[in-house]
Design a protein around this motif. Structure first.
Motif, PDB file in Angstrom:
ATOM      1  N   MET A 127       8.930   5.851   6.125  1.00  0.00           N
ATOM      2  CA  MET A 127       7.767   6.432   5.483  1.00  0.00           C
ATOM      3  C   MET A 127       7.340   5.626   4.255  1.00  0.00           C
ATOM      4  SD  MET A 127       6.867   8.841   7.409  1.00  0.00           S
ATOM      5  CE  MET A 127       5.706   9.846   6.550  1.00  0.00           C
ATOM      6  N   LYS A 128       8.173   4.700   3.826  1.00  0.00           N
ATOM      7  CA  LYS A 128       7.829   3.886   2.668  1.00  0.00           C
ATOM      8  C   LYS A 128       6.539   3.110   2.906  1.00  0.00           C
ATOM      9  CE  LYS A 128       9.598  -0.179   1.514  1.00  0.00           C
ATOM     10  NZ  LYS A 128      10.564  -1.227   1.213  1.00  0.00           N
ATOM     11  N   GLU A 129       6.383   2.564   4.107  1.00  0.00           N
ATOM     12  CA  GLU A 129       5.197   1.783   4.436  1.00  0.00           C
ATOM     13  C   GLU A 129       3.934   2.630   4.346  1.00  0.00           C
ATOM     14  OE1 GLU A 129       7.925   1.894   6.320  1.00  0.00           O
ATOM     15  OE2 GLU A 129       8.690  -0.151   6.334  1.00  0.00           O
ATOM     16  N   PHE A 130       4.038   3.895   4.765  1.00  0.00           N
ATOM     17  CA  PHE A 130       2.898   4.807   4.695  1.00  0.00           C
ATOM     18  C   PHE A 130       2.447   5.014   3.266  1.00  0.00           C
ATOM     19  CE2 PHE A 130       1.439   9.164   3.941  1.00  0.00           C
ATOM     20  CZ  PHE A 130       0.279   9.171   4.694  1.00  0.00           C
ATOM     21  N   TRP A 131       3.388   5.274   2.379  1.00  0.00           N
ATOM     22  CA  TRP A 131       3.030   5.540   0.980  1.00  0.00           C
ATOM     23  C   TRP A 131       2.505   4.299   0.280  1.00  0.00           C
ATOM     24  CZ3 TRP A 131       1.834  10.161   0.021  1.00  0.00           C
ATOM     25  CH2 TRP A 131       2.488  11.205   0.643  1.00  0.00           C
ATOM     26  N   ILE A 132       3.058   3.153   0.614  1.00  0.00           N
ATOM     27  CA  ILE A 132       2.555   1.901   0.024  1.00  0.00           C
ATOM     28  C   ILE A 132       1.116   1.665   0.469  1.00  0.00           C
ATOM     29  CG2 ILE A 132       2.767  -0.612   0.095  1.00  0.00           C
ATOM     30  CD1 ILE A 132       5.816  -0.202   0.146  1.00  0.00           C
ATOM     31  N   TYR A 133       0.854   1.781   1.757  1.00  0.00           N
ATOM     32  CA  TYR A 133      -0.489   1.553   2.274  1.00  0.00           C
ATOM     33  C   TYR A 133      -1.474   2.566   1.685  1.00  0.00           C
ATOM     34  CZ  TYR A 133      -4.350   0.875   5.489  1.00  0.00           C
ATOM     35  OH  TYR A 133      -5.582   0.635   6.029  1.00  0.00           O
ATOM     36  N   THR A 134      -1.074   3.828   1.626  1.00  0.00           N
ATOM     37  CA  THR A 134      -1.945   4.865   1.073  1.00  0.00           C
ATOM     38  C   THR A 134      -2.251   4.601  -0.395  1.00  0.00           C
ATOM     39  OG1 THR A 134      -1.058   6.478   2.634  1.00  0.00           O
ATOM     40  CG2 THR A 134      -2.173   7.348   0.687  1.00  0.00           C
ATOM     41  N   LEU A 135      -1.238   4.242  -1.171  1.00  0.00           N
ATOM     42  CA  LEU A 135      -1.449   3.949  -2.586  1.00  0.00           C
ATOM     43  C   LEU A 135      -2.384   2.758  -2.766  1.00  0.00           C
ATOM     44  CD1 LEU A 135      -0.736   4.514  -5.550  1.00  0.00           C
ATOM     45  CD2 LEU A 135       1.173   2.941  -5.281  1.00  0.00           C
ATOM     46  N   LEU A 136      -2.204   1.722  -1.962  1.00  0.00           N
ATOM     47  CA  LEU A 136      -3.086   0.560  -2.044  1.00  0.00           C
ATOM     48  C   LEU A 136      -4.524   0.915  -1.673  1.00  0.00           C
ATOM     49  CD1 LEU A 136      -0.773  -2.213  -0.569  1.00  0.00           C
ATOM     50  CD2 LEU A 136      -1.523  -1.975  -2.944  1.00  0.00           C
ATOM     51  N   ARG A 137      -4.704   1.781  -0.693  1.00  0.00           N
ATOM     52  CA  ARG A 137      -6.058   2.215  -0.328  1.00  0.00           C
ATOM     53  C   ARG A 137      -6.715   2.992  -1.468  1.00  0.00           C
ATOM     54  NH1 ARG A 137      -8.424   2.504   4.871  1.00  0.00           N
ATOM     55  NH2 ARG A 137     -10.126   3.182   3.569  1.00  0.00           N
ATOM     56  N   VAL A 138      -5.960   3.881  -2.109  1.00  0.00           N
ATOM     57  CA  VAL A 138      -6.502   4.662  -3.225  1.00  0.00           C
ATOM     58  C   VAL A 138      -6.865   3.749  -4.389  1.00  0.00           C
ATOM     59  CG1 VAL A 138      -5.903   6.403  -4.965  1.00  0.00           C
ATOM     60  CG2 VAL A 138      -5.362   6.809  -2.566  1.00  0.00           C
ATOM     61  N   VAL A 139      -5.980   2.811  -4.714  1.00  0.00           N
ATOM     62  CA  VAL A 139      -6.258   1.870  -5.809  1.00  0.00           C
ATOM     63  C   VAL A 139      -7.488   1.035  -5.488  1.00  0.00           C
ATOM     64  CG1 VAL A 139      -5.373  -0.198  -6.963  1.00  0.00           C
ATOM     65  CG2 VAL A 139      -3.897   1.798  -6.681  1.00  0.00           C
ATOM     66  N   LEU A 140      -7.595   0.586  -4.256  1.00  0.00           N
ATOM     67  CA  LEU A 140      -8.749  -0.212  -3.848  1.00  0.00           C
ATOM     68  C   LEU A 140     -10.044   0.596  -3.949  1.00  0.00           C
ATOM     69  CD1 LEU A 140      -9.624  -2.968  -2.802  1.00  0.00           C
ATOM     70  CD2 LEU A 140      -9.235  -2.120  -0.493  1.00  0.00           C
ATOM     71  N   PHE A 141      -9.987   1.874  -3.582  1.00  0.00           N
ATOM     72  CA  PHE A 141     -11.175   2.716  -3.698  1.00  0.00           C
ATOM     73  C   PHE A 141     -11.600   2.877  -5.154  1.00  0.00           C
ATOM     74  CE2 PHE A 141     -12.938   6.924  -4.624  1.00  0.00           C
ATOM     75  CZ  PHE A 141     -14.152   6.804  -3.974  1.00  0.00           C
ATOM     76  N   PHE A 142     -10.650   3.191  -6.030  1.00  0.00           N
ATOM     77  CA  PHE A 142     -11.017   3.399  -7.430  1.00  0.00           C
ATOM     78  C   PHE A 142     -11.467   2.101  -8.095  1.00  0.00           C
ATOM     79  CE2 PHE A 142      -8.704   7.468  -7.035  1.00  0.00           C
ATOM     80  CZ  PHE A 142      -9.743   8.295  -7.447  1.00  0.00           C
ATOM     81  N   ALA A 143     -10.906   0.983  -7.687  1.00  0.00           N
ATOM     82  CA  ALA A 143     -11.378  -0.305  -8.213  1.00  0.00           C
ATOM     83  C   ALA A 143     -12.809  -0.564  -7.741  1.00  0.00           C
ATOM     84  CB  ALA A 143     -10.446  -1.425  -7.748  1.00  0.00           C
ATOM     85  N   SER A 144     -13.084  -0.274  -6.488  1.00  0.00           N
ATOM     86  CA  SER A 144     -14.441  -0.433  -5.972  1.00  0.00           C
ATOM     87  C   SER A 144     -15.407   0.498  -6.686  1.00  0.00           C
ATOM     88  CB  SER A 144     -14.480  -0.146  -4.471  1.00  0.00           C
ATOM     89  OG  SER A 144     -13.668  -1.034  -3.767  1.00  0.00           O
ATOM     90  N   LEU A 145     -14.982   1.722  -6.919  1.00  0.00           N
ATOM     91  CA  LEU A 145     -15.825   2.687  -7.634  1.00  0.00           C
ATOM     92  C   LEU A 145     -16.121   2.202  -9.047  1.00  0.00           C
ATOM     93  CD1 LEU A 145     -17.273   5.425  -7.540  1.00  0.00           C
ATOM     94  CD2 LEU A 145     -15.139   6.462  -8.362  1.00  0.00           C
ATOM     95  N   GLY A 146     -15.113   1.684  -9.710  1.00  0.00           N
ATOM     96  CA  GLY A 146     -15.317   1.156 -11.058  1.00  0.00           C
ATOM     97  C   GLY A 146     -16.302   0.002 -11.077  1.00  0.00           C
ATOM     98  N   ILE A 147     -16.198  -0.873 -10.098  1.00  0.00           N
ATOM     99  CA  ILE A 147     -17.123  -2.010 -10.019  1.00  0.00           C
ATOM    100  C   ILE A 147     -18.544  -1.526  -9.747  1.00  0.00           C
ATOM    101  CG2 ILE A 147     -17.746  -4.019  -8.616  1.00  0.00           C
ATOM    102  CD1 ILE A 147     -14.694  -4.485  -8.283  1.00  0.00           C
TER     103      ILE A 147
END
Length: 93
Positions: A1-21
């Protein structure tokens, strides 16, 4: 399940970075930011970005899911074979 949480966290970070931009650029250009459109554009940007930037974590997650599915399938087949053997033994008895 580690891979799931890493991928999910990266997706959330990418979304908020995109939103900030999106919000930052829109604010610099127009001064006023329509939040709904900023979220929609950021969602599309992060989706496209994740396709290219998060290929490695996504493949790791897919491999993990496939490994677990294969293990579960072999376990089910093993249980079926055992049950069939028990049924055969009962019929012979």
């Amino acid at each position: 399940m580690k891979e799931f949480w890493i991928y999910t966290l990266l997706r959330v970070v990418l979304f908020f970075a995109s939103l900030g931009i999106v919000v930052g650029v829109w604010f610099l250009i127009a001064g006023r930011v329509p939040l709904l459109w900023a979220v929609v554009i950021a969602f599309v940007m992060s989706g496209l970005g994740s396709y290219f930037l998060l290929n490695g974590p996504r493949e790791a997650l897919a491999r993990r899911v496939q490994t677990r599915a294969e293990a579960m399938t072999s376990k089910i087949e093993e249980m079926r074979a055992k049950e069939d053997a028990e049924d055969e033994a009962r019929r012979d008895a």
